[in-house]
Design a protein around this motif. Structure first.
Motif, PDB file in Angstrom:
ATOM      1  N   ARG A  72       9.395  -0.028  -8.974  1.00 46.39           N
ATOM      2  CA  ARG A  72       7.958   0.692  -8.933  1.00 46.39           C
ATOM      3  C   ARG A  72       6.967   1.062  -7.891  1.00 46.39           C
ATOM      4  NH1 ARG A  72       6.204   2.124 -15.040  1.00 46.39           N
ATOM      5  NH2 ARG A  72       4.421   3.744 -14.075  1.00 46.39           N
ATOM      6  N   PHE A  73       6.798   0.011  -7.048  1.00 43.98           N
ATOM      7  CA  PHE A  73       6.490   0.373  -5.730  1.00 43.98           C
ATOM      8  C   PHE A  73       6.814   1.204  -5.023  1.00 43.98           C
ATOM      9  CE2 PHE A  73       3.627  -3.965  -6.867  1.00 43.98           C
ATOM     10  CZ  PHE A  73       3.148  -3.641  -7.362  1.00 43.98           C
ATOM     11  N   GLN A  74       7.851   0.764  -4.772  1.00 44.63           N
ATOM     12  CA  GLN A  74       8.813   1.956  -3.890  1.00 44.63           C
ATOM     13  C   GLN A  74       9.014   3.156  -4.178  1.00 44.63           C
ATOM     14  OE1 GLN A  74      10.417   1.244  -0.549  1.00 44.63           O
ATOM     15  NE2 GLN A  74       9.312  -1.203  -1.154  1.00 44.63           N
ATOM     16  N   ASN A  75       9.310   3.221  -5.655  1.00 43.45           N
ATOM     17  CA  ASN A  75       9.031   4.910  -5.785  1.00 43.45           C
ATOM     18  C   ASN A  75       7.936   5.436  -6.246  1.00 43.45           C
ATOM     19  OD1 ASN A  75      10.813   6.985  -7.408  1.00 43.45           O
ATOM     20  ND2 ASN A  75       9.743   6.388  -8.921  1.00 43.45           N
ATOM     21  N   ASP A  76       6.741   5.155  -6.469  1.00 42.75           N
ATOM     22  CA  ASP A  76       5.528   5.656  -6.729  1.00 42.75           C
ATOM     23  C   ASP A  76       4.722   5.309  -5.554  1.00 42.75           C
ATOM     24  OD1 ASP A  76       6.635   5.648  -9.278  1.00 42.75           O
ATOM     25  OD2 ASP A  76       5.800   4.620 -10.119  1.00 42.75           O
ATOM     26  N   GLY A  77       5.258   4.679  -5.268  1.00 38.63           N
ATOM     27  CA  GLY A  77       3.893   3.792  -3.870  1.00 38.63           C
ATOM     28  C   GLY A  77       2.479   2.880  -3.856  1.00 38.63           C
ATOM     29  N   TRP A  78       1.654   2.400  -3.627  1.00 32.85           N
ATOM     30  CA  TRP A  78       0.789   1.484  -3.666  1.00 32.85           C
ATOM     31  C   TRP A  78      -0.173   1.831  -3.050  1.00 32.85           C
ATOM     32  CZ3 TRP A  78       5.445   0.313  -1.322  1.00 32.85           C
ATOM     33  CH2 TRP A  78       5.034  -0.591  -0.205  1.00 32.85           C
ATOM     34  N   ASP A  79      -0.992   1.099  -3.257  1.00 29.89           N
ATOM     35  CA  ASP A  79      -2.729   0.871  -2.541  1.00 29.89           C
ATOM     36  C   ASP A  79      -2.533  -0.411  -1.990  1.00 29.89           C
ATOM     37  OD1 ASP A  79      -3.787   3.302  -3.205  1.00 29.89           O
ATOM     38  OD2 ASP A  79      -4.347   3.280  -5.047  1.00 29.89           O
ATOM     39  N   VAL A  80      -2.939  -0.818  -0.507  1.00 25.81           N
ATOM     40  CA  VAL A  80      -2.863  -1.811   0.178  1.00 25.81           C
ATOM     41  C   VAL A  80      -4.103  -2.648   0.246  1.00 25.81           C
ATOM     42  CG1 VAL A  80      -2.367  -3.405   1.812  1.00 25.81           C
ATOM     43  CG2 VAL A  80      -0.892  -1.186   1.943  1.00 25.81           C
ATOM     44  N   LYS A  81      -4.500  -3.555  -0.824  1.00 23.14           N
ATOM     45  CA  LYS A  81      -5.470  -4.767  -0.155  1.00 23.14           C
ATOM     46  C   LYS A  81      -5.516  -5.789   0.406  1.00 23.14           C
ATOM     47  CE  LYS A  81      -6.938  -2.077  -4.948  1.00 23.14           C
ATOM     48  NZ  LYS A  81      -6.899  -2.011  -6.349  1.00 23.14           N
ATOM     49  N   ASP A  82      -6.973  -6.406   0.386  1.00 24.10           N
ATOM     50  CA  ASP A  82      -6.599  -7.110   1.248  1.00 24.10           C
ATOM     51  C   ASP A  82      -6.754  -8.417   0.388  1.00 24.10           C
ATOM     52  OD1 ASP A  82      -9.525  -7.215   1.197  1.00 24.10           O
ATOM     53  OD2 ASP A  82      -9.818  -6.951   2.289  1.00 24.10           O
ATOM     54  N   ARG A  83      -7.228  -9.413   0.692  1.00 21.40           N
ATOM     55  CA  ARG A  83      -7.345 -10.789  -0.045  1.00 21.40           C
ATOM     56  C   ARG A  83      -9.051 -10.543  -0.767  1.00 21.40           C
ATOM     57  NH1 ARG A  83      -7.699 -15.627   3.966  1.00 21.40           N
ATOM     58  NH2 ARG A  83      -9.203 -14.640   5.409  1.00 21.40           N
ATOM     59  N   ASN A  84      -9.904  -9.640  -0.719  1.00 25.40           N
ATOM     60  CA  ASN A  84     -10.823  -9.568  -1.310  1.00 25.40           C
ATOM     61  C   ASN A  84     -10.999  -8.334  -2.463  1.00 25.40           C
ATOM     62  OD1 ASN A  84     -12.196 -11.661   0.342  1.00 25.40           O
ATOM     63  ND2 ASN A  84     -12.573 -10.564   2.430  1.00 25.40           N
ATOM     64  N   GLY A  85     -10.222  -8.123  -2.532  1.00 25.99           N
ATOM     65  CA  GLY A  85      -9.834  -6.386  -2.973  1.00 25.99           C
ATOM     66  C   GLY A  85     -10.193  -5.391  -2.538  1.00 25.99           C
ATOM     67  N   LYS A  86     -10.264  -5.232  -1.180  1.00 27.09           N
ATOM     68  CA  LYS A  86     -10.625  -3.858  -0.487  1.00 27.09           C
ATOM     69  C   LYS A  86      -9.717  -2.663  -0.137  1.00 27.09           C
ATOM     70  CE  LYS A  86     -13.504  -2.044   3.294  1.00 27.09           C
ATOM     71  NZ  LYS A  86     -14.373  -2.901   4.779  1.00 27.09           N
ATOM     72  N   ASN A  87      -9.529  -1.572  -1.133  1.00 29.90           N
ATOM     73  CA  ASN A  87      -8.964  -0.840   0.095  1.00 29.90           C
ATOM     74  C   ASN A  87      -8.539  -0.244   1.053  1.00 29.90           C
ATOM     75  OD1 ASN A  87      -7.653  -0.697  -3.282  1.00 29.90           O
ATOM     76  ND2 ASN A  87      -9.553   0.991  -3.802  1.00 29.90           N
ATOM     77  N   HIS A  88      -7.596  -0.857   1.658  1.00 30.76           N
ATOM     78  CA  HIS A  88      -7.628  -0.900   3.365  1.00 30.76           C
ATOM     79  C   HIS A  88      -6.436   1.079   2.938  1.00 30.76           C
ATOM     80  CE1 HIS A  88      -9.125  -3.896   4.854  1.00 30.76           C
ATOM     81  NE2 HIS A  88      -8.767  -4.141   4.295  1.00 30.76           N
ATOM     82  N   SER A  89      -5.058   1.019   3.152  1.00 29.81           N
ATOM     83  CA  SER A  89      -4.882   2.652   2.711  1.00 29.81           C
ATOM     84  C   SER A  89      -3.794   2.737   1.630  1.00 29.81           C
ATOM     85  CB  SER A  89      -3.195   2.414   4.448  1.00 29.81           C
ATOM     86  OG  SER A  89      -2.797   0.983   4.258  1.00 29.81           O
ATOM     87  N   HIS A  90      -2.678   3.832   1.496  1.00 27.74           N
ATOM     88  CA  HIS A  90      -2.182   3.958   0.471  1.00 27.74           C
ATOM     89  C   HIS A  90      -0.554   3.911   1.069  1.00 27.74           C
ATOM     90  CE1 HIS A  90      -0.275   5.608  -3.018  1.00 27.74           C
ATOM     91  NE2 HIS A  90       0.371   6.430  -2.462  1.00 27.74           N
ATOM     92  N   ILE A  91      -0.377   3.138   0.704  1.00 27.63           N
ATOM     93  CA  ILE A  91       1.508   3.602   0.825  1.00 27.63           C
ATOM     94  C   ILE A  91       2.517   4.676  -0.020  1.00 27.63           C
ATOM     95  CG2 ILE A  91       3.904   2.726   1.662  1.00 27.63           C
ATOM     96  CD1 ILE A  91       2.081   1.792   3.056  1.00 27.63           C
ATOM     97  N   GLU A  92       2.834   5.955   0.630  1.00 28.07           N
ATOM     98  CA  GLU A  92       3.084   6.769  -0.458  1.00 28.07           C
ATOM     99  C   GLU A  92       5.213   6.437  -0.941  1.00 28.07           C
ATOM    100  OE1 GLU A  92       2.410   9.840  -1.139  1.00 28.07           O
ATOM    101  OE2 GLU A  92       1.227   9.939  -0.212  1.00 28.07           O
ATOM    102  N   GLY A  93       5.318   6.346  -2.128  1.00 30.39           N
ATOM    103  CA  GLY A  93       6.181   6.272  -2.601  1.00 30.39           C
ATOM    104  C   GLY A  93       7.225   7.210  -1.840  1.00 30.39           C
ATOM    105  N   LYS A  94       8.656   6.700  -2.248  1.00 29.69           N
ATOM    106  CA  LYS A  94      10.485   7.395  -1.719  1.00 29.69           C
ATOM    107  C   LYS A  94      10.201   7.967  -3.331  1.00 29.69           C
ATOM    108  CE  LYS A  94      11.716   4.057   1.792  1.00 29.69           C
ATOM    109  NZ  LYS A  94      10.218   3.624   1.500  1.00 29.69           N
ATOM    110  N   HIS A  95      10.132   7.965  -4.298  1.00 31.15           N
ATOM    111  CA  HIS A  95      10.108   8.986  -5.218  1.00 31.15           C
ATOM    112  C   HIS A  95      11.915   9.178  -4.935  1.00 31.15           C
ATOM    113  CE1 HIS A  95       6.111   9.482  -5.497  1.00 31.15           C
ATOM    114  NE2 HIS A  95       6.205  10.084  -4.699  1.00 31.15           N
ATOM    115  N   PHE A  96      12.491   7.970  -5.522  1.00 36.71           N
ATOM    116  CA  PHE A  96      14.189   8.218  -5.200  1.00 36.71           C
ATOM    117  C   PHE A  96      14.549   8.910  -7.423  1.00 36.71           C
ATOM    118  CE2 PHE A  96      13.217   3.754  -5.769  1.00 36.71           C
ATOM    119  CZ  PHE A  96      13.245   2.654  -6.632  1.00 36.71           C
TER     120      PHE A  96
END
Length: 142
Positions: free
Chosen positions: A89-113
């Protein structure tokens, strides 16, 4: 112009067999054939990781399974035993990268296979299911 049907009994039995429609077994065979076609198209599209995590035994590509239902339907997914569904699901849809404090850093695009496979396989899976149903119908007519 003939007024009667020769071999009426065999003709009636053929009509009766066709009127019954497709049973669970025939529906399952057709759906299973379509599911296998879908899996064969999808398998090369599933991302490959060179990293092996501790305790991993099954690769994401190898955890594709079909699940049979009582009505003859077949679902395709990732096995729970390999615990790969959430990774797929992560690989297909993508995900938001968060650090251990819960702060969003970037978005990884999904591959939509999954979606790509659905678009590509639509006609081929349909043909495979139809061919399987034709074979079942031919067995009923003979």
């Amino acid at each position: 112009m003939p007024n009667e049907i020769k071999n009426a009994d065999s003709f009636e039995s053929t009509l009766d067999a066709l009127a019954e429609g497709f049973g669970r077994k025939e529906r399952f065979e057709a759906n299973e054939a379509g599911a296998e076609k879908f899996k064969s198209i999808m398998k090369p599209k599933v991302p490959v990781s060179v990293r092996v995590r501790k305790g991993e035994h099954v690769h994401l590509r190898d955890s594709l399974v079909t699940d049979e239902h009582a009505n003859g339907a077949v679902d395709i997914g990732f096995t729970a035993k390999g615990q790969k569904g959430y990774i797929a699901r992560f690989q297909n849809d993508g995900w938001d990268v968060k650090d251990r404090n819960g702060k969003n850093h970037s978005h990884i695009e999904g591959k939509h296979f999954w979606e790509e496979t659905q678009r590509e396989a639509k006609g081929e899976v349909g043909k495979t299911v139809i061919n399987s149903l034709r074979k079942s119908m031919d067995r009923k007519v003979k």
